[in-house]
Structures are given as structure tokens and as C-alpha cells.
Write an enzyme that holds these catalytic residues in place. Structure first.
Site, PDB file in Angstrom:
ATOM      1  N   GLY A   1       0.832  -1.205   0.000  1.00 13.11           N
ATOM      2  CA  GLY A   1       0.000   0.000   0.000  1.00 13.11           C
ATOM      3  C   GLY A   1       0.862   1.249   0.000  1.00 13.11           C
ATOM      4  O   GLY A   1       1.995   1.219   0.485  1.00 13.11           O
TER       5      GLY A   1
ATOM      6  N   GLN B   1       3.251   9.912   0.855  1.00 17.75           N
ATOM      7  CA  GLN B   1       4.520   9.208   1.056  1.00 17.75           C
ATOM      8  C   GLN B   1       5.531   9.509  -0.051  1.00 17.75           C
ATOM      9  O   GLN B   1       6.726   9.264   0.106  1.00 17.75           O
ATOM     10  CB  GLN B   1       4.290   7.689   1.161  1.00 17.75           C
ATOM     11  CG  GLN B   1       3.533   7.307   2.426  1.00 17.75           C
ATOM     12  CD  GLN B   1       3.316   5.811   2.520  1.00 17.75           C
ATOM     13  OE1 GLN B   1       2.343   5.281   2.013  1.00 17.75           O
ATOM     14  NE2 GLN B   1       4.250   5.107   3.142  1.00 17.75           N
TER      15      GLN B   1
ATOM     16  N   CYS C   1       5.738  -0.203   7.406  1.00 27.75           N
ATOM     17  CA  CYS C   1       5.372   0.930   6.562  1.00 27.75           C
ATOM     18  C   CYS C   1       6.590   1.324   5.734  1.00 27.75           C
ATOM     19  O   CYS C   1       7.706   1.354   6.253  1.00 27.75           O
ATOM     20  CB  CYS C   1       4.942   2.090   7.465  1.00 27.75           C
ATOM     21  SG  CYS C   1       4.510   3.577   6.549  1.00 27.75           S
ATOM     22  N   LEU C   2       6.358   1.614   4.467  1.00 31.69           N
ATOM     23  CA  LEU C   2       7.474   2.008   3.605  1.00 31.69           C
ATOM     24  C   LEU C   2       8.125   3.303   4.086  1.00 31.69           C
ATOM     25  O   LEU C   2       9.280   3.563   3.789  1.00 31.69           O
ATOM     26  CB  LEU C   2       6.999   2.160   2.153  1.00 31.69           C
ATOM     27  CG  LEU C   2       6.539   0.861   1.473  1.00 31.69           C
ATOM     28  CD1 LEU C   2       5.971   1.151   0.094  1.00 31.69           C
ATOM     29  CD2 LEU C   2       7.677  -0.149   1.378  1.00 31.69           C
TER      30      LEU C   2
ATOM     31  N   HIS D   1      -4.658   1.739   7.544  1.00 29.95           N
ATOM     32  CA  HIS D   1      -3.265   2.190   7.674  1.00 29.95           C
ATOM     33  C   HIS D   1      -3.002   3.318   6.666  1.00 29.95           C
ATOM     34  O   HIS D   1      -2.457   4.368   7.017  1.00 29.95           O
ATOM     35  CB  HIS D   1      -2.323   1.000   7.431  1.00 29.95           C
ATOM     36  CG  HIS D   1      -0.866   1.357   7.378  1.00 29.95           C
ATOM     37  ND1 HIS D   1       0.066   0.861   8.266  1.00 29.95           N
ATOM     38  CD2 HIS D   1      -0.163   2.157   6.529  1.00 29.95           C
ATOM     39  CE1 HIS D   1       1.261   1.357   7.976  1.00 29.95           C
ATOM     40  NE2 HIS D   1       1.156   2.144   6.914  1.00 29.95           N
ATOM     41  N   GLU D   2      -3.424   3.100   5.416  1.00 31.38           N
ATOM     42  CA  GLU D   2      -3.173   4.109   4.370  1.00 31.38           C
ATOM     43  C   GLU D   2      -3.999   5.370   4.604  1.00 31.38           C
ATOM     44  O   GLU D   2      -3.522   6.476   4.368  1.00 31.38           O
ATOM     45  CB  GLU D   2      -3.479   3.537   2.984  1.00 31.38           C
ATOM     46  CG  GLU D   2      -2.610   2.360   2.563  1.00 31.38           C
ATOM     47  CD  GLU D   2      -1.115   2.617   2.718  1.00 31.38           C
ATOM     48  OE1 GLU D   2      -0.685   3.769   2.543  1.00 31.38           O
ATOM     49  OE2 GLU D   2      -0.393   1.663   3.045  1.00 31.38           O
TER      50      GLU D   2
ATOM     51  N   HIS E   1      -2.384   7.779   6.809  1.00 29.94           N
ATOM     52  CA  HIS E   1      -1.378   8.631   6.154  1.00 29.94           C
ATOM     53  C   HIS E   1      -2.009   9.939   5.662  1.00 29.94           C
ATOM     54  O   HIS E   1      -1.369  10.985   5.689  1.00 29.94           O
ATOM     55  CB  HIS E   1      -0.762   7.905   4.946  1.00 29.94           C
ATOM     56  CG  HIS E   1       0.324   6.940   5.301  1.00 29.94           C
ATOM     57  ND1 HIS E   1       1.491   7.339   5.923  1.00 29.94           N
ATOM     58  CD2 HIS E   1       0.447   5.606   5.109  1.00 29.94           C
ATOM     59  CE1 HIS E   1       2.268   6.274   6.099  1.00 29.94           C
ATOM     60  NE2 HIS E   1       1.657   5.205   5.620  1.00 29.94           N
TER      61      HIS E   1
HETATM   62 ZN    ZN Z   1       2.445   3.304   5.695  1.00 33.36          ZN
END
Ligand code: ZN
Length: 174
Positions: free
Chosen positions: A46, A51, A94-95, A136-137, A140
Site C-alpha cells: 500500500g 509518502q 510501513c514504507l 493504515h493508508e 497517512h
Molecule cells: Zn504506511
């Protein structure tokens, strides 16, 4: 499609609240293509636009984990309409918080209204991993990271570690 740089914590941009998209046009579709490519390249499931530094309420997901059978999903202006009170726990990463993982509780089901890649209004009832990923996304989009759910001590430790890694990456000795 272009692979973009993924911002990592600590970074103030990740804490911005993303703005709604007025209309899904060519620009947004190119952004979604780039986000997807960036996500696949980083082996994530995701990614939110913020991000890669774009404060728009756009998310891409692919939880299929199949190299040959990609199932990308696009969410523009997602809104949670209903959440389950029952919680489920996943170990999240998470990235934007590289190499850090923690168990996080979230509602096990959620109903989401959003616009798809073509700007069409859609409604999805998400369960299990999909429900967790969407939430989660969507965090963000509000400038929230999964480490914000941890104790202050744990969170501080993770941010310190990440800051150190960043420091190392920037240090040049010639
Ligand atoms: Zn994330």
C-alpha cells in the site's frame, strides 16, 4: 511510469493532512500509476500519495502478493462510513518507517466510499488484511503513522533509530 522517492520518518511532510481531489483527471491517473510502480518497486502492499510528497487524498493498494497476478486498487478521497467495533491485530510495517514492525489493533471490518481510477463513485466492504491496509493508508492522509499507536517510549526509540540511519546515509567522508 516513474518510480518516486518514498519519504521516511522523521519528515514533516508525512505529518501533513492531505487535501481532497476535486476531479480525477489525467494528472491524478499519472500520479496513481507512479504510486503503484513505486509501491511495487519497494515491495509494499500500500502507498499513500503523501509518502511521495504529494498531499492529495489518494491511496494505491495491492494485497494479492502475486507477482504474476497483480490486483491493484485505487482509492481517491476515501471515507470510512462504518467501522466494526471488533478489533483484529496485524504486525504492521510501513514504507515510510523502514525495517520497523509492530502489532497494531484496528477495527476488523470497515466500509469505505471512494472514487476509483476513473473517478467513479465506489463502495467497498473490507475485511481482514484489506481492512487493516485501507485504515493504515487512510491514516497517512491525516498525517498519522502506525508508530503513533505505540507507547511514547517505543515510538521515540524507533524515531531515534531512523534518524541515526538517515544521518549515516548522508555522511560523506572524502
Ligand atoms: Zn504506511
Amino acid at each position: 511510469m516513474t518510480i518516486k522517492t518514498i519519504l521516511t520518518e522523521p519528515n514533516k511532510i508525512l505529518r501533513q493532512i492531505s487535501k481532497p481531489v476535486e476531479k480525477v483527471g489525467k494528472e491524478e491517473q499519472i500520479l496513481m500509476d507512479d504510486m503503484l510502480e513505486t509501491m511495487y518497486n519497494a515491495k509494499g502492499i500500500g502507498l499513500a500519495a503523501i509518502q511521495i510528497g504529494i498531499p492529495k487524498r489518494i491511496i494505491v493498494l495491492d494485497i494479492s502478493k502475486e507477482e504474476n497476478d497483480k490486483t491493484p486498487m485505487f482509492f481517491v478521497n476515501p471515507v470510512v462510513k462504518n467501522k466494526n467495533i471488533e478489533l483484529s491485530t496485524y504486525e504492521e510495517g510501513c514504507l515510510s518507517v523502514p525495517n520497523q514492525f509492530a502489532e497494531i489493533d484496528r477495527p476488523s471490518e470497515c466500509k469505505v466510499e471512494y472514487l476509483d481510477y476513473n473517478g467513479e463513485k465506489k463502495f467497498l466492504e473490507a475485511k481482514g488484511l484489506l481492512a487493516t491496509c485501507i485504515q493504515h493508508e487512510m491514516d497517512h492522509l491525516e498525517g498519522i503513522l502506525f508508530i503513533d499507536y505505540l507507547s511514547k517510549l517505543k515510538k521515540t526509540m524507533i524515531i531515534k533509530k531512523l534518524s541515526k540511519q538517515k544521518g549515516k546515509a548522508d555522511r560523506i567522508v572524502v
